[in-house]
Write a protein that holds these residues in place. Structure first.
Motif, PDB file in Angstrom:
ATOM      1  N   ASN A 125       8.925   8.758   3.174  1.00 54.01           N
ATOM      2  CA  ASN A 125       8.128   7.995   2.232  1.00 54.01           C
ATOM      3  C   ASN A 125       8.921   7.763   1.394  1.00 54.01           C
ATOM      4  OD1 ASN A 125       5.737   7.945   3.780  1.00 54.01           O
ATOM      5  ND2 ASN A 125       5.257  10.036   2.952  1.00 54.01           N
ATOM      6  N   SER A 142       7.265  -2.404   4.419  1.00 53.71           N
ATOM      7  CA  SER A 142       6.663  -2.928   3.283  1.00 53.71           C
ATOM      8  C   SER A 142       7.263  -2.435   1.836  1.00 53.71           C
ATOM      9  CB  SER A 142       5.176  -2.404   3.261  1.00 53.71           C
ATOM     10  OG  SER A 142       4.395  -2.801   1.961  1.00 53.71           O
ATOM     11  N   ASN A 143       7.983  -1.303   1.814  1.00 54.57           N
ATOM     12  CA  ASN A 143       8.718  -0.835   0.826  1.00 54.57           C
ATOM     13  C   ASN A 143       9.944  -1.554   0.570  1.00 54.57           C
ATOM     14  OD1 ASN A 143       7.130   1.322   0.070  1.00 54.57           O
ATOM     15  ND2 ASN A 143       7.896   2.762   1.534  1.00 54.57           N
ATOM     16  N   VAL A 168       5.316   0.734   6.997  1.00 53.69           N
ATOM     17  CA  VAL A 168       5.445   1.202   5.592  1.00 53.69           C
ATOM     18  C   VAL A 168       6.876   0.882   5.189  1.00 53.69           C
ATOM     19  CG1 VAL A 168       5.463   3.322   4.077  1.00 53.69           C
ATOM     20  CG2 VAL A 168       3.777   3.164   5.638  1.00 53.69           C
ATOM     21  N   TYR A 191      -1.712   3.050   5.577  1.00 55.44           N
ATOM     22  CA  TYR A 191      -0.675   3.281   6.777  1.00 55.44           C
ATOM     23  C   TYR A 191      -0.474   4.718   7.077  1.00 55.44           C
ATOM     24  CZ  TYR A 191      -0.694  -1.461   8.988  1.00 55.44           C
ATOM     25  OH  TYR A 191      -1.042  -2.489   9.593  1.00 55.44           O
ATOM     26  N   ASP A 192       0.132   5.349   5.941  1.00 50.40           N
ATOM     27  CA  ASP A 192       0.432   6.650   5.824  1.00 50.40           C
ATOM     28  C   ASP A 192      -0.928   7.403   6.173  1.00 50.40           C
ATOM     29  OD1 ASP A 192       3.163   6.626   5.130  1.00 50.40           O
ATOM     30  OD2 ASP A 192       2.565   6.553   2.886  1.00 50.40           O
ATOM     31  N   GLN A 235       1.409  -1.717  -1.927  1.00 52.62           N
ATOM     32  CA  GLN A 235       1.385  -0.194  -2.106  1.00 52.62           C
ATOM     33  C   GLN A 235       0.096   0.320  -1.558  1.00 52.62           C
ATOM     34  OE1 GLN A 235       2.251  -0.094  -5.995  1.00 52.62           O
ATOM     35  NE2 GLN A 235       4.172   0.686  -5.732  1.00 52.62           N
ATOM     36  N   ASN A 265       0.414   0.606   2.278  1.00 55.09           N
ATOM     37  CA  ASN A 265       1.102   1.671   2.499  1.00 55.09           C
ATOM     38  C   ASN A 265       0.250   3.030   2.802  1.00 55.09           C
ATOM     39  OD1 ASN A 265       3.161  -0.095   2.526  1.00 55.09           O
ATOM     40  ND2 ASN A 265       4.275   0.576   0.979  1.00 55.09           N
TER      41      ASN A 265
END
Length: 242
Positions: free
Chosen positions: A7, A160-161, A157, A30-31, A24, A27
């Motif tokens: 992450n 996205s980050n 994720v 999804y995590d 965020q 995210n």
């Protein structure tokens, strides 16, 4: 290269703070989904789900609302045997110790998109090549094939980050590109087979919690597909105004 299941930290701020906050938030979900489909929940994770406030999703679509209701009602009655009950349910369905009409609810794209119903088929190779193309590799110590649903969630994720980092740097076009890749991947490599997995798993699961997870997951994927389109459109509009 970025590792699946790792992450990255992100920080909101600047003119795109609202969009960064939305990214965020997705995210975090999804995590959560990645952990749910990766292995049986620990006692700590069970308590975390019981304490989680998912009410913000309840009014988005019917799948999310029903999923949250199922999960909440099941966990409201949890006791000392809940973790074990959930572990048995997970292992029977997603761990493939049980089958329905000779079919297994393995959370791999290849199993549900190949004629043979086997792992390491065409979809696996497509996903593996996409990870390589975007400089993502599986973290050390994880032996599941690359087209495992958990890895796919973590891939989204990572993308996205990268979009968040681009927005923080003021590179809107780069952010849009990451979000387009995300939307295309979600449609082609997750939504394309999740219904098949969910239907099969539905015949194998016994707890209301995991049945709720399936509904929540489908509802979130549908919501996220629309969210990505909306964010892309919003960024394009702001870019033209700048």
């Amino acid at each position: 290269m970025t590792d699946l299941r790792d992450n990255a930290e992100t920080h909101a701020g600047g003119p795109y703070a609202d969009i960064i906050a939305a990214l965020q938030g997705r995210n975090a979900t999804y995590d959560m989904l990645a952990s749910v489909y990766f292995m049986p929940l620990t006692a700590e994770q069970v308590e975390g789900f019981a304490a989680a406030d998912l009410s913000a999703y309840a009014d988005i679509n019917q799948e999310l609302a029903e999923g949250i209701n199922d999960m909440t009602r099941y966990l409201a009655k949890r006791d000392s045997g809940t973790r074990q009950e959930l572990a048995v349910d997970y292992t029977g369905a997603f761990g493939c110790t049980s089958s329905w009409k000779g079919r297994y609810a393995a959370p791999y794209e290849s199993v549900h998109t190949s004629e043979e119903g086997l792992m390491f088929q065409g979809a696996y190779h497509e996903v593996y090549q996409l990870y390589r193309q975007y400089s993502v590799e599986r973290a050390e110590g994880y032996d599941y094939p690359h087209d495992h649903l958990s890895f796919m969630c973590e891939f989204l994720v990572i993308l996205s980050n990268r979009a968040i980092e681009a927005l923080e740097a003021g590179d809107v076009e780069a952010a849009i590109e990451q979000l387009r890749i995300s939307r295309d991947f979600l449609k082609a490599h997750i939504l394309s087979w999740f219904d098949t997995l969910a239907e099969l798993a539905g015949h194998l699961l016994h707890t209301r919690f995991y049945r709720g997870i399936l509904k929540f997951t489908k509802g979130f994927f549908l919501f996220d597909e629309q969210l990505l389109s909306d964010v892309i459109e919003e960024l394009q509009a702001r870019s033209k105004e700048a």
